[in-house]
Design a protein around this motif. Structure first.
Motif, PDB file in Angstrom:
ATOM      1  N   ARG A   7      -1.927   4.011  -2.682  1.00  0.00           N
ATOM      2  CA  ARG A   7      -1.220   4.403  -1.965  1.00  0.00           C
ATOM      3  C   ARG A   7      -2.091   4.556  -1.068  1.00  0.00           C
ATOM      4  N   SER A  23      -1.938  12.722 -15.832  1.00  0.00           N
ATOM      5  CA  SER A  23      -3.223  12.280 -15.703  1.00  0.00           C
ATOM      6  C   SER A  23      -4.311  13.433 -15.331  1.00  0.00           C
ATOM      7  N   ALA A  70      -9.745   7.263  -4.429  1.00  0.00           N
ATOM      8  CA  ALA A  70      -8.670   6.411  -4.658  1.00  0.00           C
ATOM      9  C   ALA A  70      -8.028   7.057  -6.587  1.00  0.00           C
ATOM     10  N   ARG A  99     -17.805  18.458 -11.448  1.00  0.00           N
ATOM     11  CA  ARG A  99     -18.090  17.559 -12.124  1.00  0.00           C
ATOM     12  C   ARG A  99     -16.933  16.509 -11.309  1.00  0.00           C
ATOM     13  N   GLN A 138      -6.191  23.827  -9.010  1.00  0.00           N
ATOM     14  CA  GLN A 138      -5.917  22.601  -9.779  1.00  0.00           C
ATOM     15  C   GLN A 138      -6.026  22.388 -11.347  1.00  0.00           C
ATOM     16  N   ALA A 147      -7.380  14.103 -17.951  1.00  0.00           N
ATOM     17  CA  ALA A 147      -9.105  14.156 -17.329  1.00  0.00           C
ATOM     18  C   ALA A 147     -10.158  15.395 -17.603  1.00  0.00           C
ATOM     19  N   SER A 204     -18.829  12.529 -11.147  1.00  0.00           N
ATOM     20  CA  SER A 204     -18.660  11.083 -11.891  1.00  0.00           C
ATOM     21  C   SER A 204     -17.303  11.002 -11.876  1.00  0.00           C
ATOM     22  N   ILE A 205     -16.398  11.703 -12.068  1.00  0.00           N
ATOM     23  CA  ILE A 205     -15.019  11.378 -12.398  1.00  0.00           C
ATOM     24  C   ILE A 205     -14.049  11.254 -11.411  1.00  0.00           C
ATOM     25  N   GLY A 206     -14.540  11.543 -10.606  1.00  0.00           N
ATOM     26  CA  GLY A 206     -14.155  11.342  -8.738  1.00  0.00           C
ATOM     27  C   GLY A 206     -13.997   9.827  -8.213  1.00  0.00           C
ATOM     28  N   TYR A 207     -14.432   9.387  -9.134  1.00  0.00           N
ATOM     29  CA  TYR A 207     -14.422   7.572  -8.544  1.00  0.00           C
ATOM     30  C   TYR A 207     -13.355   7.168  -8.792  1.00  0.00           C
ATOM     31  N   PHE A 208     -12.288   7.954 -10.166  1.00  0.00           N
ATOM     32  CA  PHE A 208     -10.666   8.154  -9.597  1.00  0.00           C
ATOM     33  C   PHE A 208     -10.253   8.416  -9.471  1.00  0.00           C
ATOM     34  N   TRP A 209     -10.159   9.981  -9.509  1.00  0.00           N
ATOM     35  CA  TRP A 209      -9.675  10.752  -9.610  1.00  0.00           C
ATOM     36  C   TRP A 209     -10.277  11.984  -8.917  1.00  0.00           C
ATOM     37  N   SER A 210      -9.361  13.140  -8.161  1.00  0.00           N
ATOM     38  CA  SER A 210     -10.149  13.806  -7.258  1.00  0.00           C
ATOM     39  C   SER A 210      -9.141  15.251  -8.021  1.00  0.00           C
ATOM     40  N   ALA A 211      -9.583  16.657  -7.990  1.00  0.00           N
ATOM     41  CA  ALA A 211      -9.098  17.293  -7.905  1.00  0.00           C
ATOM     42  C   ALA A 211      -9.727  18.662  -7.968  1.00  0.00           C
ATOM     43  N   THR A 257     -10.271  14.905 -21.351  1.00  0.00           N
ATOM     44  CA  THR A 257     -11.728  14.160 -21.768  1.00  0.00           C
ATOM     45  C   THR A 257     -13.403  14.707 -21.065  1.00  0.00           C
ATOM     46  N   PHE A 270       0.585  -1.050   0.039  1.00  0.00           N
ATOM     47  CA  PHE A 270      -0.282  -0.022  -0.217  1.00  0.00           C
ATOM     48  C   PHE A 270       0.817   1.146   0.460  1.00  0.00           C
TER      49      PHE A 270
END
Lengths: 185, 185
Positions: free
Chosen positions: B93, B2, A92, B24, B39, B6, B28-35, B9, A32
């Motif tokens: 991580r 990324s 994540a 947004r 940023q 993102a 929906s995009i936040g399942y695998f990325w946050s900002a 997209t 991790f």
DNA sequence: TGGAACATGTAAGGGGTTACATGATTCA
DNA sequence: TGAATCATGTAACCCCTTACATGTTCCA
């Protein structure tokens, strides 16, 4: 602020030099967290200046010589504070689902092959973790430390299994679309 | 690298302003990325200077006014290159398993409560994702874009379910140890 | 004794996080 | 008209990644 605490944990488990820590991060801690040797040396320097760790007596002062570190009382106290801290789960962060979403807009290209490749890499990693489990925990662990390390390993195993399951489904559904001839692989 | 992709997209899916993109990303995009919005504004500036996106005609030049962006041909091409790139999976991580491992050395403290708290937060998030699924994909999706977005959402769902499963097991095993009276909660 | 591997370290650049600042809009 | 909110933006700090540099040990 996780790296310094990961290093403190590793040093409490066993005093080590920077290169040894790097190897240990590639292995058990790496489920991790990952860290390169540059990060580790910089962090060791910081921790030493903050007097949370110190070099073991007899450590060579010159470059290119092994330097072993151990944790001081202040370091252990800092680690206890970190464990007891309340900290919300992070979102994540993984580029692959993002790339899939991008492919929804600009076209799949060769992405399905890339998904297969990732699925296979995760399968390899899962097999490696399962091998660790067989080798290191053949019986019910006795100490708290062993039980906790086992739990962490099983977290890594669950995570890899989850990726494989998702990637398998994604490859299945998307290869239908890409070929029109039903699922491949 | 990324975040810029993102954003490309998201802008291809629908031209937006910085604040809209921020919202947004929270969804929906936040399942695998946050900002954060900082940023996003910084990245929008970079993408505009690189001539991968532009402000929609009629965009207000002053501060405090909405500025809508759209993707240029060069931006779409860059996104295609990114999708087709070969890129190895990153190690996950997450500080929580690290804190658990640290607790194996310095003692559990109140960490089991923290694990329960995280488990409940993941349960909430899972429920939210399932609600998105019911609302946005009541039937088999027709377009590639919808199918892909659904796949990504299910990735988020699987990930949350995996955490809940692991945390439940961890709480179960560790609360036995902590209390000596069998599992709680 | 010279090359390969090992161990430690330096430097540059980029992304992420947090705090703060400024102009516009809304509405009581 | 003044406070709250929205939208955009600036700045500082830290961590991560990559490339490179220097000294030591081992061994053919």
């Amino acid at each position: 602020m996780s790296l310094p605490h990961a290093i403190l944990t590793a040093l409490l488990e066993k005093p080590s030099s920077g290169s040894e820590l790097t190897r240990r991060f590639d292995r058990s801690i790496g489920y991790f967290w990952s860290a390169t040797h540059q990060q580790i040396y910089r962090e060791l320097g910081k921790l030493e200046r903050a007097e949370l760790i110190r070099t073991l007596p007899g450590g060579a002062p010159t470059r290119g010589q092994k330097k072993e570190y151990e944790v001081l009382a202040a370091g252990r106290e800092e680690l206890v504070r970190w464990v007891d801290r309340r900290e919300d789960p992070k979102v994540a962060r993984d580029p692959l689902p993002l790339r899939l979403r991008a492919a929804g807009v600009v076209g799949l290209g060769d992405l399905v092959d890339e998904l297969r490749r990732h699925r296979d890499l995760h399968r390899d990693r899962l097999e490696e973790y399962r091998e660790f489990e067989r080798r290191d925990y053949p019986a019910e662990p006795a100490t708290r430390q062993e039980r906790v390390q086992w739990l962490v390993l099983r977290g890594g195993i669950d995570m890899e299994a989850g990726w494989i399951s998702w990637l398998t489904r994604a490859v299945d559904e998307l290869s239908e679309e890409a070929s029109g001839r039903g699922p491949r692989s």
